[in-house]
Design an enzyme around this catalytic site. Sequence first.
Site, short mmCIF file in Angstrom:
data_model
loop_
_atom_site.label_atom_id
_atom_site.label_comp_id
_atom_site.label_asym_id
_atom_site.label_seq_id
_atom_site.Cartn_x
_atom_site.Cartn_y
_atom_site.Cartn_z
N ASP A 148 37.48 41.37 39.77
CA ASP A 148 38.44 40.62 40.57
C ASP A 148 38.16 39.14 40.32
O ASP A 148 37.19 38.59 40.84
CB ASP A 148 38.26 40.98 42.05
CG ASP A 148 39.21 40.21 42.95
OD1 ASP A 148 39.77 39.19 42.52
OD2 ASP A 148 39.39 40.64 44.11
N GLU A 167 63.81 47.48 41.52
CA GLU A 167 62.75 48.52 41.55
C GLU A 167 62.65 49.16 40.17
O GLU A 167 63.65 49.43 39.52
CB GLU A 167 63.09 49.57 42.60
CG GLU A 167 62.80 49.08 44.00
CD GLU A 167 63.21 50.07 45.08
OE1 GLU A 167 63.61 51.19 44.75
OE2 GLU A 167 63.13 49.69 46.26
N LYS A 194 45.33 30.33 42.89
CA LYS A 194 44.10 29.54 43.09
C LYS A 194 43.91 28.64 41.86
O LYS A 194 44.70 27.73 41.66
CB LYS A 194 42.92 30.48 43.34
CG LYS A 194 43.12 31.33 44.61
CD LYS A 194 41.90 32.16 44.94
CE LYS A 194 42.07 32.91 46.24
NZ LYS A 194 42.54 34.29 46.09
N1 DSN Z 1 41.01 34.55 51.26
C1 DSN Z 1 40.77 34.05 49.93
C2 DSN Z 1 39.77 32.95 49.92
O1 DSN Z 1 39.95 32.02 50.67
O2 DSN Z 1 38.82 32.99 49.16
C3 DSN Z 1 40.41 35.12 49.00
O3 DSN Z 1 41.48 35.99 48.87
#
Ligand code: DSN
Length: 415
Positions: A197, A53, A226
């Site tokens: 974002d 922490e 991603k």
């Molecule tokens: N849930 C994600 C998506 O599939 O685009 C975004 O956070």
Amino acid sequence: MSHLETDDKQVYDLVCAERKRQQGMLDLIASENHTSRAVMEATGSVFTDKYAEGYPQKRYYGGCEVVDDIEQLCIDRAKALFGAEHANVQPHCGTSANMAVYYACLQPGDKILGMSLACGGHLSHGLSVNFSGRYYTIASYGVDEKTEMIDMDAVRRQALAEKPKLIMVGASAYPRTLDFAGFAAIARECGALLVADIAHIAGLVATALHPSPVPHADFVTTTTHKTLRGPRSGLILCKAKWAREIDKAVFPGLQGGPLEHVIAAKAVAFGACAKPEFKTYCRQVIANAKALADALASKGWRIVSGGTDNHLMLVDLRSRDEDLTGQDAQQWLEAAGIVCNKNKIPFDPRSAAQTSGMRLGTPALTTRGMTEPQMQQLAGWIDTILAARGDAAVIARIRGQVSELCEAFPIPAVR
Ligand code: DSN
């Protein structure tokens, strides 16, 4: 995973089953990817044992000298990758990154102007059942009904009328380039803070294949799993003047101990993203998305907004079959080994459970090494399955072909 196999065969078998599922199917979910073995090794490392922490050099526990080094390395790599003044690498996911930004600069009830979920936005940008919709006042912009793209004049008019405290730009299902400079000008004009974002497009931003919001936005949030191809986690970038508020919002505001094993894996991913081969990968992600969209369009499937500039596309299923829902399409394609998700399209009359569209993305298939010829093949299979309305014999035949393709392009975990 010999220890897992010996100590807990039940979990071991499930890990093996999931690896087999991923290897044996084509992942077209736009928000997913396949991580490298190095990212997985860091995620599974001894850093998982450590409480830390606080922040590097300011911890509430002893024994933090090594986690300080790994977290600082991750921060330095994130800042260098995106050219940011400050990075907080502790958020556990994209939503917790957004939550920390709101917590740092808004009071409950303050107004956020974000993209509506129905037009491609995200839950944490103001959906009524999400914390964002519950604790803040929400105004939403969408896309133009004709172009299905964001109309910057309309956003400006709305921002001037609504006078939000914060404008959010970013999406989960928007296939076009985002005009971050344009959003920044609108935010300045109406006196709002700007948050970008970039969860979906972070890899494309890191490689300059999509314009960067970093020079324009007060805050940039993202997931790391991603197009960035890292572990499942989050990241906040901000201007130096917001550094203290952001750090306080993440810890002790919203989180306890950081996940230093995941931070180690993020450091690995950011290191990989800085290499020239990652830019080559991201270029191919975009080229594959265009190839897939073009191939589907040539078979009569309408692509929302007429195409894609990034890694994903939305297919309007009504364009070939009025009765076809996203739910049916997702189910039939999955039976053939093609995994995607049903998705509302702009102005969709159907519910989120049914939908009139499906979202397809190319990050995961591109990681496996697939290029334009495989996208053509895939478009043919998708077209055939949907045209046959899920006919079992057609699905069985294509399932065999999908398996052969999967074998030729293994995921990193089985290479
Ligand atoms: N849930 C994600 C998506 O599939 O685009 C975004 O956070």
